[in-house]
Structure formats: C-alpha cells, structure tokens
Design an enzyme around this catalytic site. Structure first.
Site, PDB file in Angstrom:
ATOM      1  N   ASP A 103       0.779  -1.145   0.113  1.00  0.00           N
ATOM      2  CA  ASP A 103       0.126  -0.129  -0.125  1.00  0.00           C
ATOM      3  C   ASP A 103       0.884   1.262  -0.163  1.00  0.00           C
ATOM      4  OD1 ASP A 103       0.293   1.123   2.783  1.00  0.00           O
ATOM      5  OD2 ASP A 103      -0.666  -0.993   3.414  1.00  0.00           O
ATOM      6  N   LYS A 104       0.186   2.528  -0.101  1.00  0.00           N
ATOM      7  CA  LYS A 104       1.113   3.644  -0.611  1.00  0.00           C
ATOM      8  C   LYS A 104       1.957   4.002   0.535  1.00  0.00           C
ATOM      9  CE  LYS A 104      -0.031   8.732  -1.375  1.00  0.00           C
ATOM     10  NZ  LYS A 104      -0.884   9.506  -1.563  1.00  0.00           N
TER      11      LYS A 104
END
Length: 240
Positions: A103-104
């Site tokens: 994820d980011k």
C-alpha cells in the site's frame, strides 16, 4: 515505458554491452522501426528493433526485478489521482508488472516481472509463499500481543481469520512478521484489532529474495539462478 538511449536499451535486453552496441550501430547493423538510428537515439519497448535484420529477442526474455518501493508510491501503472506511481520510478526497456501490492504508506521489496504466469504462481494463496516484514507500532510490544497475533486474527470487516504466522520482537516498538497470505492491508488490520497503530511497515523479503542493500527507489534485475528458483518454488518450469 520511458524511453532510453539505444545502446543502453540493447545492454538491458542482454544483447551486448553498451560499447558493443555502439559499434553495431556505427556499422549500420541496427535498425529502429525499419530505419537506421541517429547517434544517441532514444527508444522504448514499443519500438521494433532489429540487428542484422533479426528482431531483438531480449525484449521477449523473462525478467524479474527486485524494487525498493518508497513510501508514497502507489502500486499501479496509471492513476490520475496518484501523486507518484510505479512507472514513475521503473525505467526499464522490458514492460514489467508487480507481483503483490504494497500500500501507499508502506515501503520495501516489490518483485516485478513480464511473465504473468509467474505472477499468478507467486501470488497464489495455496502456495503459502513467505513474505517477511519489519513493523514499527505506536505502543510497546507485549508477549500477549505477539502470542495472539501469531495465532491468527479474526478481521471482522472482512469476515476472515488470518493464518497462523511467525512473529519476533526486535525492539520496544518493533517486530518482524512472516505471512503466507495476502489479505488487503493485513498487518495494519491485525494490529488494529489489539489497539496498535502501525507507524512504519517495510517488506524485507519475498520468498527467497531479500531487500538487501537496495535503497528506496532503486531496483536491479535478478540473476538467472534466482529466477529459476522462483519458478521451481512456484511449481513451474523456467524458460528463458
């Protein structure tokens, strides 16, 4: 895919060294889209490149890249709303796609390849391939937390219980965890069940491939023996 100088492209494709590529270009043996290239011309994977009339086969060979995804980079190739995506940092002559998201807000090892079957093999949950992470949380880690996390955690919002996993405390607020499945934002969700918030999450290993000395934004092509092992561990035959 972003363009690069022709000699570098040929070297990346495993055809020859940059110096040898320059000689082939000077000798008029290389064509790009049917024309003789100009000195220093840039090309990309979309261009048709031939040497002595034969297509550059290196463009079709299987490659696997180990990439250190930095925090803030979104695991996608195109997203108009993302500040920075994978293709902003991966400038490679062969088009590759990532196997397993980060994820980011997370960082660490991401494997990318141009073989879709290998991606499926690495991501198949029943294969139970290991992924190792180093996680820093906002509260002191207790033996009870480690024990309950390792037993598997019921995630109410997903109606799923995670598999048993290995944990090791390596600092007051830091632990290592080895997972064999890929539930969305799994570690963050697991920690939240016990009132912990993840402050930093780094993936340091995928199967036998480790992050090593890579720095954020850097990547390298795995040597053939490592690629062969990935195929073997996925129960697949390796073809160059």
């Amino acid at each position: 895919m972003e363009a690069m100088r022709l000699n570098k492209f040929l070297a990346h494709c495993g055809v020859c060294s940059r110096r040898e590529a320059d000689k082939l270009i000077e000798q008029g043996k290389v064509k790009v889209n049917g024309f003789f290239p100009s000195p220093g011309q840039s090309v990309s994977a979309e261009d048709e490149i031939t040497i002595g009339g034969k297509p550059v086969q290196g463009q079709k060979r299987t490659v696997v890249l180990a990439f250190y995804k930095p925090v803030g980079v979104t695991c996608t190739e195109r997203d108009a709303h993302a500040e920075k995506v994978i293709t902003d940092l991966i400038h490679y002559p062969i088009r590759v796609t990532y196997a397993g998201r980060l994820d980011k807000d997370s960082e660490g090892l991401l494997l990318l390849t141009n073989d879709g079957n290998l991606i499926q093999g690495m991501m198949k949950g029943s294969n139970r391939h290991e992924k190792e992470y180093v996680v820093k949380v906002d509260k002191e880690i207790t033996p009870d937390f480690l024990s309950k996390m390792s037993e598997g955690v019921y995630l109410r919002d997903l109606n799923v219980k995670t598999r048993e996993c290995e944990l090791e405390k390596i600092g007051k607020y830091t632990f290592k965890i080895i997972l064999t499945q890929g539930v969305n934002r799994q570690i963050r969700r697991m920690c939240a069940v016990f009132g912990y918030q993840v402050k930093n999450l780094k993936r340091v290993r995928v199967m036998h491939v480790t992050l090593g000395s890579l720095k954020p934004g850097e990547y390298f092509e795995l040597p053939e023996e490592d690629v062969q092992k990935l195929y073997r561990d996925c129960g697949m035959s390796y073809k160059k």
